[in-house]
Scaffold this active site. Structure first.
Site, PDB file in Angstrom:
ATOM      1  N   SER A 113       0.838  -1.196   0.000  1.00 12.49           N
ATOM      2  CA  SER A 113       0.000   0.000   0.000  1.00 12.49           C
ATOM      3  C   SER A 113       0.875   1.249   0.000  1.00 12.49           C
ATOM      4  O   SER A 113       1.655   1.444  -0.941  1.00 12.49           O
ATOM      5  CB  SER A 113      -0.980  -0.043   1.175  1.00 12.49           C
ATOM      6  N   GLU A 141      -9.474  -5.584  -3.161  1.00 15.48           N
ATOM      7  CA  GLU A 141      -8.852  -4.406  -2.548  1.00 15.48           C
ATOM      8  C   GLU A 141      -9.879  -3.450  -1.942  1.00 15.48           C
ATOM      9  O   GLU A 141      -9.726  -2.979  -0.814  1.00 15.48           O
ATOM     10  CB  GLU A 141      -8.031  -3.628  -3.595  1.00 15.48           C
ATOM     11  N   HIS A 187      -7.907  -5.699   0.913  1.00 13.46           N
ATOM     12  CA  HIS A 187      -6.649  -4.950   0.917  1.00 13.46           C
ATOM     13  C   HIS A 187      -5.793  -5.364   2.109  1.00 13.46           C
ATOM     14  O   HIS A 187      -6.243  -5.339   3.249  1.00 13.46           O
ATOM     15  CB  HIS A 187      -6.975  -3.459   0.994  1.00 13.46           C
TER      16      HIS A 187
END
Length: 544
Positions: A213, A331, A425
């Site tokens: 990320s 995600e 995610h």
């Protein structure tokens, strides 16, 4: 005289300092003697400073290397997390640090006791450049280090303390720039690794920089940053997003300049000048900045970052290193704030897409049809941010003549799937680190099942073999082919399965979208996609 830079410097019997616990491993590093702890077959060192505390006059300055010390420095406890706002209540990512402060530029090392020129994996935590810490249980490096690699996790300045640009700060700088302090911290940590990791049994010529990320965004920044060149030999980017980046002094691509953002932030918090900003309490300023809508990003200053990421990678100016890169199928299932709610009906959805995407609307609707608007919006937002970025990175590294290994993480497990969070995610992290036991309180718990353990073992094998050799492989698992001409990727579903041609049509659509926005020069490319997209410019020379 310092001893040699190999595993022999681990003095595992007794430390000579009275402050050293009996049997604690002591490393004689160039920076000084460091005493850690034995954890199984590992020597673990926590809270080692790599730069001086960025407080007082050093707030919003590039990191200053920590000077060497005399005597034995205990490294038994995590350093403070960098200052950050409280997490959003109930967030499945919420894992508040036990302590935080501006004196936070430290790192942790997990080293096999018998390590000798072992590969090194440097982990950069995520958290939107606002939160997170190397001390989080998700990032415990024990299991990875048991695979024969040295794991280093780092803290770096976050939020307004890590990324504020301001004309007065630029005027102070010999380079005439400001901002990017968190990125400069990461670069200084990599320099520390180059100088010192040999004493822990690591190979400074075989360093892999990795992150997820915002950590993966940082990996891209590092790949693009001239000061970071030659500090690492490989890169891993998990759920990276190649969004448009502010410029230091100019308004470009629909964004204010980074300096103007800083000037507005100072006004919003009632600070007349930089001296007033430096006089503010760090935590109070951090919270005030969030309330004022300040967003921390790197900025293009011509020194640390020299161009938009899309341009740097198009022009082949990024670090020429092997790359492992990928994203997760779900995600946005845990990041729904990034996606708009569906319109009231399918006709409204299709009308909006046709208006905003013009000649690209048919391609868009083929991938993200109106017949299932909710899923289409989640899929488009995922692809515009993460899937397009991942495949683009694989394509651009391949064009440099470097091997690139692409993946799709599509693995579900009962508790996550029951909550509608299949492949959410960051859900790959506990498998990559073997830390299912260390997930945050609201995280869907990974089942304690043999199949899940085997799956995690396979991912740890792939990741650590890539760090070792530049080619991911796993015992008893299929070969992972480089992206190359066949557009190969690894599909991590119930088990790892090699496939080719990820999501046909996806990359071409989003590449055309970004290319047109970039060519126009007035539009950003980030989460303003799908029904939130501005009207796209018409096709131009050089853009599909």
């Amino acid at each position: 005289m310092r001893m040699g830079v190999c595993a022999a410097v681990l003095l595992l019997a007794h430390a000579t300092s009275a402050s050293a616990a009996p049997g604690g491993p002591v490393v004689n590093a160039p920076v000084g003697l460091v005493e850690g702890q034995v954890v199984g077959d590992l020597a673990v060192f926590k809270g080692i400073p790599y730069a001086q505390p960025p407080v007082g006059p050093l707030r919003w300055k590039p990191p200053v290397p920590v000077p060497s010390w005399t005597g034995v420095r205990p490294a038994h406890d995590f350093g403070a997390a960098c200052v950050q706002p409280p997490p959003r209540p109930g967030s499945l990512y919420a894992d508040p640090p036990a302590k935080m402060g501006e004196d936070c530029l430290s790192l942790k090392v997990w080293a096999p006791k018998a390590a000798k020129r072992a590969p090194v994996l440097v982990w950069i935590h995520g958290g939107a450049l606002v939160g997170g810490a190397s001390s989080e249980g998700l990032y415990d490096g024990t299991r990875l280090a048991e695979h024969g690699v040295i794991v280093v996790s780092i803290n770096y300045r976050l939020g307004v303390l890590g990324y504020l640009a301001h004309p007065d700060l630029s005027a102070e700088s010999p380079d005439g720039v400001s901002g990017n302090y968190g990125l400069l911290d990461q670069i200084e940590a990599l320099r520390w690794v180059q100088r010192n990791i040999g004493a822990f049994g690591g190979d400074p010529a075989n360093v892999t920089v990795a992150g997820e990320s915002a950590g993966a965004l940082s990996v891209m920044y590092l790949m693009a940053s001239p000061p970071a060149r030659d500090l690492f030999a490989k890169a891993i980017a998990q759920s990276a997003y190649m969004i448009s980046t502010p410029t230091l002094k100019e308004a470009r691509y629909g964004e204010q300049s980074a300096e103007e953002n800083g000037r507005r932030l100072a006004a919003a918090v009632g600070a007349a000048d930089v001296a007033a900003l430096r006089g503010m309490d760090a935590e109070a300023l951090t919270v005030a900045a969030v309330k004022a809508g300040y967003g921390p990003w790197g900025n293009i200053d011509g020194h640390v970052l020299t161009g938009q990421l899309v341009d740097v990678f198009d022009q082949g100016r990024q670090a020429p290193v092997p790359l492992l890169v990928g994203f997760n199928s779900g995600e946005i299932r845990s990041l729904r704030f990034l996606a708009p709610p569906p319109p009231t009906d399918a006709a409204t959805y299709e009308t909006a897409i046709r208006h905003q995407y013009g000649d690209l609307a048919d391609a868009y609707l083929a991938l993200y049809p109106a017949s299932d608007m909710g899923e289409s919006i989640l899929a488009n937002t995922r692809d515009a941010l993460y899937a397009w970025t991942s495949e683009r990175l694989a394509i651009k590294q391949t064009a440099l003549g470097q091997p690139a290994f692409l993946y799709l993480f599509d693995h579900g497990y009962p508790e996550a799937d029951a909550k509608g969070l299949h492949g959410f995610h960051a859900s790959e992290i506990p498998y990559v680190f073997g830390t299912a036991h260390g997930t945050p309180p609201y995280w869907p718990k990974v089942a304690d099942a043999p199949a899940e353990a085997r799956f995690s073992d396979a991912m740890m094998d792939y990741w650590t073999s890539f760090a070792r050799t530049g080619t991911p492989s796993a015992a008893g698992q299929p070969a992972w082919q480089p992206y190359d001409g066949a557009a190969a990727y690894m599909h991590f579903a119930a088990t790892p399965q090699p496939e080719t041609h990820l999501m046909p049509g996806m990359y071409a659509l989003h590449e055309a979208t970004v290319c047109r926005r970039h060519a126009a020069g007035t539009l950003p490319w980030n989460w303003n996609t799908g029904i939130m997209s501005p009207v796209l410019p018409a096709k131009t020379a050089g853009c599909p």
